[in-house]
Enzyme design. Sequence first.
Site, short mmCIF file in Angstrom:
data_model
loop_
_atom_site.label_atom_id
_atom_site.label_comp_id
_atom_site.label_asym_id
_atom_site.label_seq_id
_atom_site.Cartn_x
_atom_site.Cartn_y
_atom_site.Cartn_z
N HIS A 198 -34.85 8.22 -13.08
CA HIS A 198 -35.70 7.06 -12.80
C HIS A 198 -36.69 7.34 -11.67
O HIS A 198 -37.38 6.45 -11.21
CB HIS A 198 -34.78 5.89 -12.42
CG HIS A 198 -35.43 4.56 -12.38
ND1 HIS A 198 -35.51 3.80 -11.22
CD2 HIS A 198 -36.04 3.83 -13.34
CE1 HIS A 198 -36.12 2.67 -11.48
NE2 HIS A 198 -36.46 2.65 -12.75
N LYS A 238 -39.99 8.64 -9.49
CA LYS A 238 -41.45 8.69 -9.64
C LYS A 238 -41.99 9.52 -8.49
O LYS A 238 -42.07 9.05 -7.36
CB LYS A 238 -42.08 7.29 -9.61
CG LYS A 238 -41.71 6.40 -10.79
CD LYS A 238 -40.56 5.52 -10.47
CE LYS A 238 -40.29 4.53 -11.61
NZ LYS A 238 -38.98 3.88 -11.49
N ASP A 270 -50.49 20.73 -4.67
CA ASP A 270 -50.59 21.87 -3.76
C ASP A 270 -49.52 21.72 -2.66
O ASP A 270 -48.39 21.36 -2.94
CB ASP A 270 -52.01 21.96 -3.18
CG ASP A 270 -53.06 22.15 -4.26
OD1 ASP A 270 -52.71 22.70 -5.32
OD2 ASP A 270 -54.21 21.74 -4.06
N HIS A 304 -42.04 -5.39 -9.25
CA HIS A 304 -41.28 -4.19 -9.59
C HIS A 304 -41.13 -3.26 -8.39
O HIS A 304 -40.49 -2.22 -8.48
CB HIS A 304 -41.98 -3.46 -10.75
CG HIS A 304 -41.18 -2.36 -11.36
ND1 HIS A 304 -41.52 -1.04 -11.23
CD2 HIS A 304 -40.04 -2.38 -12.11
CE1 HIS A 304 -40.66 -0.29 -11.88
NE2 HIS A 304 -39.74 -1.06 -12.41
N LYS A 321 -39.82 -1.65 -4.88
CA LYS A 321 -38.45 -1.47 -4.38
C LYS A 321 -38.54 -0.93 -2.95
O LYS A 321 -38.88 0.24 -2.75
CB LYS A 321 -37.67 -0.49 -5.26
CG LYS A 321 -37.74 -0.81 -6.77
CD LYS A 321 -38.03 0.46 -7.54
CE LYS A 321 -38.45 0.21 -8.97
NZ LYS A 321 -37.69 -0.65 -9.78
N ASP A 367 -35.15 -4.25 11.01
CA ASP A 367 -35.70 -4.53 12.33
C ASP A 367 -37.17 -4.10 12.38
O ASP A 367 -37.91 -4.37 11.45
CB ASP A 367 -34.84 -3.87 13.41
CG ASP A 367 -33.42 -4.45 13.42
OD1 ASP A 367 -33.24 -5.60 12.99
OD2 ASP A 367 -32.50 -3.73 13.85
#
Length: 472
Positions: free
Chosen positions: A219, A221, A226, A390, A392, A397
């Site tokens: 899952h 991404k 370079d 979507h 996450k 603090d």
Amino acid sequence: MSFDWMQGTWLLGVDWLIRLAALFWIPSRTTPAAARSWLLLVGFVPLLGLPLYLLFGHPWLSRERVRRQANASEVIRVEQAGMTALRWTPPADTEAAEVAPLVERLGDFMPTRGNSVQLLDHYDASLKVLIADIDAARERVHLLYYLMFDDPVGDAIVASLIRAAARGVRCRVLLDAVGAKRGLRRYAQPLRDAGVTVHDMLPGGLRWRRSGRMDLRNHRKIAVFDTTVGYVGSQNLALPEFVPGFPNRELVARVEGPVVGHLQAVFASDWYIETGERLDVAVTYPVSDADIVTQLLPSGPAYPYENARDAVNSLIHVAQRKLVLTTPYFVPDDATLSALRIAALSGVDVQLILSESNNQRLTAWAQESYYDELLRCGVKIALYRPHFLHAKHLSVDEDIALIGSINLDIRSFALNAEIGMLCYDRGVVGRLREVEADYLADATVLSLEAWRARPGWRRAREGVARLADSFM
């Protein structure tokens, strides 16, 4: 009649044999919470429950994949041993002093100084910057994504990869076999014809036994260009409306500095796990003047522990003043639910930001079953309205942020390969707080009294959905 009686007796015996075998076998192979869900299913429909458990009940990976992950982790730890100048040591008696050593032991990566972090909160703008970085690459383009659709975004990404390959850039692409099925079907061969190397991750069909349980997914991404630029976050390679009726809102971090090398190492690890080929990873990466401290947290079933769950729970426990958690899917295990309850009852300002719309109906019903308990102990719950949220991320603090692909659900904690990036930096947390405030400005805030006024049939639906939390 005698034959019918014998047949019925035989079926009854098999039925009870399955139940008894499951009672002794399933609890020894999974967590107590998951075992209760599976035993309930097997108890009601043994002939259906047992095959389903054999396919989906235990998050197993092939021994070869586990071995390759262990080898990759060892290489990462050895390579970092000589990079003491980049290592950041958190000040004593701080939240980071508790979190950073744990994250390093779980996911192998030390915290490094000398990074820059740019938060990209606009869907289309983020994709434009990504494509511009592909066009600017001179040596290497590495993309690792869960989802890629055959739509205008997929077309644009593929066109940029073909342009890069034509000017001599070495391009490699890893795509999840299920999440990116449509993209692989349309683009894999044209990319290969142009000189781009493409592999699917955790393939199904006849190859699934060489990978692992059929519903385990990668899952992550990640994009790396370079030795200069990397990306990590929640955004896939698709139009925001790839699920009709649920246009996505995402958050992506564009990074420079030594963390790019760590993202490269995660890509190389997944490449090695999928193909057996060891990639050469550059040892030195330019240091940014921004000097932001970051630390990567890869997780997944190939690791000995549930890295994402343990790190998230540690972050919840160390919070002293304010804790904000943003996730599209909230189906916590008992440990995470307990950590949130303890934080709120201890006086921490705990804010949970979820999406009012949800493309996973069963998950949405299950997460609603937790609202009463959380509201009762003082957790604030806000439902973002304009889009399917979507993104996450998590902020603790004024000092720690976690950004990546990790959902606050059992699937992300135990079944998916995920990636998170911790930032030990007040500036990043401040920018993230601005994003969180923007969510809250367009959100519905739940109250305990209003929530308890919902119809009884919704309560029943939530309870039934919650029983299936181990199947999500």
